[in-house]
Every structure is written in structure tokens, then in C-alpha cells.
Design an enzyme around this catalytic site. Sequence first.
Site, mmCIF file in Angstrom:
data_model
loop_
_atom_site.group_PDB
_atom_site.id
_atom_site.type_symbol
_atom_site.label_atom_id
_atom_site.label_comp_id
_atom_site.label_asym_id
_atom_site.label_seq_id
_atom_site.Cartn_x
_atom_site.Cartn_y
_atom_site.Cartn_z
ATOM 1 N N LYS A 40 0.843 -1.209 0.000
ATOM 2 C CA LYS A 40 0.000 0.000 0.000
ATOM 3 C C LYS A 40 0.873 1.252 0.000
ATOM 4 O O LYS A 40 2.077 1.184 0.277
ATOM 5 C CB LYS A 40 -0.903 -0.017 1.235
ATOM 6 C CG LYS A 40 -0.141 0.036 2.560
ATOM 7 C CD LYS A 40 -1.060 -0.204 3.759
ATOM 8 C CE LYS A 40 -0.271 -0.207 5.052
ATOM 9 N NZ LYS A 40 -1.087 -0.595 6.210
ATOM 10 N N TYR A 265 15.715 30.758 6.577
ATOM 11 C CA TYR A 265 14.502 31.450 7.018
ATOM 12 C C TYR A 265 14.486 31.594 8.546
ATOM 13 O O TYR A 265 14.818 30.636 9.260
ATOM 14 C CB TYR A 265 13.260 30.669 6.603
ATOM 15 C CG TYR A 265 12.932 30.762 5.134
ATOM 16 C CD1 TYR A 265 12.677 31.997 4.530
ATOM 17 C CD2 TYR A 265 12.864 29.616 4.354
ATOM 18 C CE1 TYR A 265 12.361 32.071 3.187
ATOM 19 C CE2 TYR A 265 12.551 29.688 3.011
ATOM 20 C CZ TYR A 265 12.299 30.920 2.424
ATOM 21 O OH TYR A 265 11.990 30.997 1.095
HETATM 22 C C1 LIG Z 1 -0.218 -1.599 6.840
HETATM 23 C C2 LIG Z 1 -0.708 -2.798 7.558
HETATM 24 C C3 LIG Z 1 0.164 -3.862 7.860
HETATM 25 C C4 LIG Z 1 1.650 -3.812 7.600
HETATM 26 O O1 LIG Z 1 2.290 -3.327 8.757
HETATM 27 P P1 LIG Z 1 3.878 -3.258 8.884
HETATM 28 O O2 LIG Z 1 4.109 -2.737 10.236
HETATM 29 O O3 LIG Z 1 4.360 -2.325 7.819
HETATM 30 O O4 LIG Z 1 4.367 -4.656 8.675
HETATM 31 C C5 LIG Z 1 -0.364 -4.995 8.453
HETATM 32 N N1 LIG Z 1 -1.682 -5.072 8.749
HETATM 33 C C6 LIG Z 1 -2.538 -4.061 8.499
HETATM 34 C C7 LIG Z 1 -3.968 -4.197 8.864
HETATM 35 C C8 LIG Z 1 -2.076 -2.889 7.914
HETATM 36 O O5 LIG Z 1 -2.942 -1.876 7.677
#
Ligand SMILES: *Cc1c(COP(=O)(O)O)cnc(C)c1O
Length: 368
Positions: A40, A265
Site C-alpha cells: 500500500k 529562514y
Molecule cells: C499496513 C498494515 C500492515 C503492515 O504493517 P507493517 O508494520 O508495515 O508490517 C499490516 N496489517 C494491516 C492491517 C495494515 O494496515
Amino acid sequence: MANGLHFRTTRAEINRAALQHNAGIIRGLAGAASVLGVVKADAYGHGMISAAQAIAGQVDAFAVAFLDEALVLRSAGFNQPIVLLEGCFSAAELPICAHHNLQPVVHEQSQLDAILTSRLIHPLAVWLKVDTGMHRLGWAPDQVRRVYKELNASPQVGSVTLMSHYANSGDNAHPLNQQQEQQFYDLTAETRLTDHLSLANSAALVSASRDYEQFDRHWVRTGITLYGISPNPDQPVSSELKPVMRLVAPVIALRDISAGECVGYGSCWVAERDSLIATLAIGYADGYPRHCPNGTPVFINGQRAPLAGRVSMDMITVDVTDLGQVKVGDEAELWGPELSVHEIARHAGTISYELVTRVSARVPRVEI
Ligand SMILES: *Cc1c(COP(=O)(O)O)cnc(C)c1O
């Protein structure tokens, strides 16, 4: 940028071999469990298509947050199962899920209603999410038996996988972990779902104190470890992971300033001595955090140098007085193999996940 022509050399190098190495480590840890490669958010900022290509042979399925992300994978020709971790936002997504063999999470009554009243060309494999204590998504444990029955009885549904999510997977000693596991395993007994289970994310998988066999016949959902970033830097396995992303920017200017003069800045960095300041072509519009304070390390020519002055939109300024031999065109690493993204995240008051996912679209991902 769309045509792949880049004059600015600022880039995120993506190390394909490191990605495959990490996927191999995860495979080893997962043992008899199946691996869901979480890609994702553009593979946590690493580029979804190329990351998915690199690990396709090493994971059993992919996971994304929502349908749009899954369709990017399908358009690119991936035909593995894909889990939608947030499930569907509307009933209109269900026929698309059926058509493309996507597996939505069902965490909420409107999602259940939509499935039960749909007429799909194929039954869907769905993931029933139970809230065992995180209190973000999922059914309360006392609703699960009813929901499972309804799903199981529906001709729209093929298989059901029971899943939950740890609230404190990075903290082995947290008492909620065991409570969540207890809730989860009570439900597996109740539903007799013993083969279709998913509990662990990266942190739970690499946790040295966990009994890995617990996850046999589970799906483990691993994101951050794939990208070579340990969910918990204190775990021994973390040293075997290789960082996949190296964020690089060139020095585009150098200037001598006198003691007492200010940089950037707000003039918030004041030279305590005569100093040499390097200006680098990366800023907060590229995803380098504006919250990084003076002193945040930057890796230039084999050494660390401290950030000096506020992060601007397109540039940062670095005190290279002690480095010697820095010249325009030299390249610096903002994070990567030489400079842990955890360390930069700590300076910025955030976590590594946020830094890598926020490298912006104008930074080309260059596979190495
Ligand atoms: C994003 C996600 C993961 C992955 O988690 P990591 O800590 O990156 O391994 C696992 N489960 C769910 C439900 C998630 O949304």
C-alpha cells in the site's frame, strides 16, 4: 518527469536486491505461514509496481489499503490474490472485486450488508476483521460469531479469513498483546476457523520473544520489514535487514560565512565560528521533513554533517566546515544504508513509516 527525463539529480534509489533479500528473511521467519506482501501507499513510497515485481516470487499475495491501489497492480499485470485492508467503501466496488479476484476486509455492518445483498459473478474471498483491542477497525468479539455465520451462509462468499491487528506489536512486554491473542484464539475456536487466520504484522513477526509457530498456518502481513526498515530497532533480526531506499541530493552551492552570521529562514542558525555552508537540492516539497532541527545529520563524502538552518521547500543547508573537500555536485545521503531513516525520524519527531511514505512524487524512484 512523466517522460522519465530528470535534470535534477535528487532521487530515491531503490535497491531491488535488498528488497529481495528482505523478502527472503521474512520468508524464513514466517516458516509455515503464508506471506502477504504489503505494498500500500506506493509500497511505502518505494514505487509499487517495481517493488511488487521484485518480490512477486517470494510472497503468496499482496495487500493494499483500498481498491484503487489494487487496480494499479492489476493493470500492471499482477494476478496474485490482493487483499484490501480497509475493505470496500461502497457496494459499487464489489463487482469489481469479484471481476479482479480481490479480497476485501469486512470490518463493518454496511460492508456486510453490501456483500449479502450483492449478486456477484464469483463468490469473494473475504477477510473478517475483529477488534481485539486496537479499537480502530473491526467487529467486537461478541459480534464475530453472527457475522461469520452470515458470511459463511452467503453464496456471494467463498472463503473467510479471520484477522486482527495488534495495537502494540512493537512492544513485546505490552500486556494488551496477550489479551488480544487470547481474544483472537478464543474466536478461532468458536468459529472453527483454524486455517484461515491472520494476526501478525512486521513487528509481531520479527519479535524475538514470540513463538513463531503460533503463526503457522496464518497469513503474516509484512510491510515495513520488506523495505529493510526494522519495526523495532532493538530486535536482533533487524540487523539482517537491508535498507531499500537511499534518498540522495546534490550540493548545489557552497559559501563561507563569518561567525555571528545566520543561515536560512527565520535566521534560526547562527554561526559560532567562521563556517562553510553547503546548500543541497532537497526540501520539504520532496518529503524531507521540515521538522528536522539544526543538527540533524546528513551524510556527505563519507562523513556526517549537521543541518544548519530551517528546511526550505526545495533546499536544505548543512554545516560542512569540518568536512573539507566538499564541492558543488557532490552527492549527500539524507537516509539510507549509511544513515538510518529511524535516526532522521527521531530528529523530526516522527517514525520511519511516515518519512518513506512521504517522499513526494517529484522525487524520481531510481532502481539500482
Ligand atoms: C499496513 C498494515 C500492515 C503492515 O504493517 P507493517 O508494520 O508495515 O508490517 C499490516 N496489517 C494491516 C492491517 C495494515 O494496515
